[in-house]
Design a protein around this motif. Structure first.
Motif, short mmCIF file in Angstrom:
data_model
loop_
_atom_site.label_atom_id
_atom_site.label_comp_id
_atom_site.label_asym_id
_atom_site.label_seq_id
_atom_site.Cartn_x
_atom_site.Cartn_y
_atom_site.Cartn_z
N SER A 137 2.84 -20.75 -13.46
CA SER A 137 2.57 -19.32 -13.36
C SER A 137 3.47 -18.57 -14.33
N THR A 138 3.04 -17.37 -14.65
CA THR A 138 3.84 -16.47 -15.47
C THR A 138 4.09 -15.22 -14.65
N SER A 139 5.36 -14.89 -14.48
CA SER A 139 5.72 -13.67 -13.76
C SER A 139 6.14 -12.63 -14.78
N GLN A 140 5.59 -11.44 -14.65
CA GLN A 140 6.02 -10.30 -15.46
C GLN A 140 7.11 -9.59 -14.66
N VAL A 141 8.32 -9.58 -15.21
CA VAL A 141 9.47 -8.96 -14.57
C VAL A 141 9.98 -7.91 -15.54
N THR A 182 5.57 -28.17 -11.20
CA THR A 182 5.64 -29.56 -11.66
C THR A 182 6.67 -29.77 -12.77
N ASP A 183 7.42 -28.75 -13.14
CA ASP A 183 8.45 -28.83 -14.18
C ASP A 183 7.90 -29.18 -15.56
N GLU A 184 6.61 -28.94 -15.81
CA GLU A 184 6.04 -29.30 -17.10
C GLU A 184 6.16 -28.19 -18.14
N THR A 185 5.91 -26.93 -17.76
CA THR A 185 5.95 -25.83 -18.73
C THR A 185 7.08 -24.84 -18.45
N GLY A 186 7.87 -25.13 -17.45
CA GLY A 186 8.98 -24.28 -17.08
C GLY A 186 9.68 -24.87 -15.88
N PRO A 187 10.81 -24.27 -15.49
CA PRO A 187 11.52 -24.78 -14.31
C PRO A 187 10.72 -24.53 -13.04
#
Length: 132
Positions: free
Chosen positions: A16-20, A30-35
């Motif tokens: 997922s991508t969170s906009q903060v 799954t630790d594939e594209t980010g922590p």
């Protein structure tokens, strides 16, 4: 209006991508594209505790702690939930044991993430099926 608002989107899978604010935060179960979320929480906790440690030092008259490094570790239970978190805090300043302990205790009271890690602040979850 809330003090903090974020938006988290996942097109598919477990990433997922969170906009903060103005920032994008990539998190992947799954630790594939980010922590993963647990690792992100531990890093966030350490990132909050570190400046709180500096404030605690200032309150104690230690204005220059120099370089600080927190090596954080966490254990998970059988359901992959966080079971324990430990910080090894390395401080450049030469502090006696009593001063170091006092600053660390003060930092706990200052760190907002430390204060938030309790059951009363679990998310109030609302699910909206078919929204897209």
């Amino acid at each position: 209006m809330a003090d903090i608002e974020t938006s988290t989107v996942s097109e598919e899978g477990y990433a997922s991508t969170s906009q903060v604010g103005e920032f994008d935060l990539q998190i992947d179960a799954t630790d594939e594209t980010g922590p993963n979320p647990n690792a992100t929480l531990v890093a966030t906790y350490a990132s909050c505790y570190l400046p709180a440690l500096r404030v605690g030092g200032s309150q104690r008259g230690e204005e220059d702690l120099g370089k600080i490094q927190i090596d954080a570790s966490a254990d998970l239970d059988d359901e992959d939930d966080l079971e324990s978190i430990a910080f090894d805090v390395h401080v450049e300043a030469d502090l006696d044991d009593e001063t170091a302990a006092d600053i660390a205790e003060r930092a706990e009271g200052i760190c907002h993430v430390h204060s938030a890690l309790r059951e009363e602040l679990h998310a109030d979850v609302s699910v909206y099926p078919g929204a897209f």
